[in-house]
Structures are given as structure tokens and as C-alpha cells.
Design an enzyme around this catalytic site. Sequence first.
Site, mmCIF file in Angstrom:
data_model
loop_
_atom_site.group_PDB
_atom_site.id
_atom_site.type_symbol
_atom_site.label_atom_id
_atom_site.label_comp_id
_atom_site.label_asym_id
_atom_site.label_seq_id
_atom_site.Cartn_x
_atom_site.Cartn_y
_atom_site.Cartn_z
ATOM 1 N N ARG A 34 0.631 63.256 67.149
ATOM 2 C CA ARG A 34 1.950 63.075 68.032
ATOM 3 C C ARG A 34 2.658 64.383 68.355
ATOM 4 N NH1 ARG A 34 6.055 61.904 64.704
ATOM 5 N NH2 ARG A 34 4.902 60.788 63.183
ATOM 6 N N ASP A 68 15.603 63.671 89.391
ATOM 7 C CA ASP A 68 14.264 62.711 89.085
ATOM 8 C C ASP A 68 13.793 63.151 90.363
ATOM 9 O OD1 ASP A 68 12.321 60.551 89.493
ATOM 10 O OD2 ASP A 68 13.810 59.472 88.418
ATOM 11 N N LYS A 109 3.455 57.437 89.566
ATOM 12 C CA LYS A 109 3.713 57.442 91.175
ATOM 13 C C LYS A 109 2.831 58.486 91.726
ATOM 14 C CE LYS A 109 6.610 54.283 89.702
ATOM 15 N NZ LYS A 109 8.047 54.599 89.704
ATOM 16 N N TYR A 146 16.823 54.779 90.646
ATOM 17 C CA TYR A 146 15.657 53.785 90.146
ATOM 18 C C TYR A 146 16.531 52.688 89.301
ATOM 19 C CZ TYR A 146 11.958 52.100 87.549
ATOM 20 O OH TYR A 146 10.935 51.336 86.940
#
Length: 371
Positions: free
Chosen positions: A52, A177, A202, A103
Site C-alpha cells: 500500500r 483538473d 482518459k 466533472y
Amino acid sequence: MPSSTNRPTPDLRPATITVTGGRPAHEPDAPLNHPITMASTYVATGDLEYGRYGNPTWAAFEEVLGSLEGGRALAYASGMAAVTTVLDLVGQGGSVVAPRHSYSGTVMVLADLEARGRLRSRLVDIADTEAVVAAMKDDEDCALLWIESPTNPALELADIPALADAAHELGIRVVVDNTFATPLLQQPLSLGADIVVHSATKYLAGHSDVQLGALVTSDDEVLDALKSRRDLVGAVPGPFETWLALRGLRTLHVRLDRAQANAAELARRLGEHPAVEEVRYPGWGGIVAAVLAGGAEPADRLGRGVRLWVHATSLGGVESTLERRRRWKAEAQTIPEGLVRLSVGIEDVEDLWADLEQALDGAALARQTGR
Ligand SMILES: *Cc1c(COP(=O)(O)O)cnc(C)c1O
């Protein structure tokens, strides 16, 4: 820990960084690509210790993205994991100024955090610099300015340097973003942003087969805070997903060049088509928004009528996709019912246009004849 010692020198250009960054050192029999490191734990007393906390495959992806954005990157399980990690930095009761056309997932998580009393949000028209500055000045609890530019799916542009200057004067942190622009078309850190957010799902990964997010910053303190949130919350990416995204990154510049050339041409032709009321295209990037005359019905018909284009959500893949955004209940009510977001891929533009045209003609005919 396998090291990537071929760190791109800062004067390399982006198209070289995408190809050469984050590779193993050039040594006899070294693989050209990092292997996918599947490991939940490591031999003790090293830098990583546990799955992790770090992974060499993440590190290779982070090295390339960090070089492209001009900062240091961290990979997350998804774009939304990255978004919520940044919002986690806002203190209890602090407020966030954000674009009303962010978004939809970002708007939803802001509303959710507000409903639970964690923070407050003020949604603004991010293209209206004066109004955004006024909203920040108006709210003494404002801790974060969220910028998305271009916005998804309205494609509005923000004046990032002016907004960042104004925010910093007020002691407000700035996050951008950068999913739509990618670091090849816009580098927010050099424009004054403190943190860059990516949905690597994306353009960065680019093949519609990976869910991944990333954050980039050049501020060491912020980096530590973001990394410790990843360690503790555990929104960590899978090594295989990160490897796929790194593989996708290798061709980002070539994909984006073609998508952008196709998008500019399709935006021009769409603007001349009688079924289209308005075309939104900022002049760069691979996303085009077309508002169809007659609203939802012809726009839905376009989604049903395409054969080559895929009627699907998401964006930034090699294949062209489109959807009417208001089919989602969460989409902002200020987005026109007939707005179709087109994510232009890298196919032949004539084939893309022929398919769009036949579907648009069908939509226009249906409108005239009331079918
Ligand atoms: C898709 C998207 C996100 C969310 O990313 P996921 O990888 O789907 O979690 C955030 N911001 C923008 C602009 C996006 O398009």
C-alpha cells in the site's frame, strides 16, 4: 527496488519524455520496460516495506507524468480517488470554490461532503474571472479553488494564471483538473496551480481499458500530505492497471495530435450542419460538444444512429465515442438537453464524418417529420 535511473533530463521535450521516461537503466540484458511488480509486501528495511505504500510500477508511471507536468506525481485507484484525496486536505468547515460545470462526479462529491457537514462549496462560472475572485473574497473560510479547464462537458476555459494569483493573495490553494488538456496542451503548475488532478482513465491511459487517477505537485509538503492520505485511505492503483497506463502514455503525443486534428475538422463540419445549433470547441484538444437543434430527442437519436462511433460515456480513448450528457441525472441543469459530447478518436476523419453525417441526417429528418 528496481530503480529508473534514466531520469529524463529537464531539457527533453514532452514527446521524448513520454517515450523515454521511467525506463530501467540501459544495462546489458536489462528489459526496456519495467516488469509489472505484483507485490503486497517487500523484504524489510527498504524504502517500500508494504504494497500500500509503494510499488516500482507506480513509480515508473509517476516519473513520466511528473516530468511532463513539471512536478512529482502520485498514482491513485481512479480519478475520483485523486479528487477526494485533494478535498481531504480542506480543513473541517472550510469552503471550496469550484466550477458549476466541473466533472459531474466532482460536483456530486462536493455536495455529499457538504451534506455531511465536512465542507461548504460555492459553484461558479469558472470562465468569469471577476465572479470567481469575488466568490473567493466573499468567503473567509475559502481554502481551495478548484479549476477545471476546459470544463466537462461545457468546454469553458478558465484564466488559470489570473485566478491562481488572486487565490494565492488570499492564501487559497489552487488545484486544476487537467484531464481534458493533458500536460501536453497545458501545464497548470507552470501557470500557478499547486496541485494537478488527472483521471488517467482518459487520455493518459488512452485505450478505454483502465481506471486510474493521479495527482501532481511541486510542493514537497503537499506531496507528503497527499502521499500519506494514499497510504492511510488505501485508494491505491493496481500494478497491472498502472502498467497499462504507462504503456498508454508512451503514445500520448501521437494519439493527441491525431485526435486534435480530427476534432478541429469535425468541429468545423458540425458547425455547418443544419441539425446542429451550436458547436463548442476551444480550438484545441480532442473533445467537441455539439448542441443539436430540437433538444433531447434528436440528440438521443444521434446516439442510436451511429455505427462507427460508440454510444458510450467516458472519453480520451483511441476510439471515437459520444453521448448526450443530460441523460445522466447528475449532470448540471445548465447544460443544454441537446448537448452531445464527442470524444474524437484517432480513426480516419472521413469515416468518422460519414458516420456522424448519416446519423445527423437521420436525427434531422426525424425532427422534420415528427417521427
Ligand atoms: C472522468 C473524470 C474524472 C473522474 O475520473 P475516474 O477515473 O472516472 O474516477 C475526473 N475529472 C474529469 C474531468 C473526468 O473527465
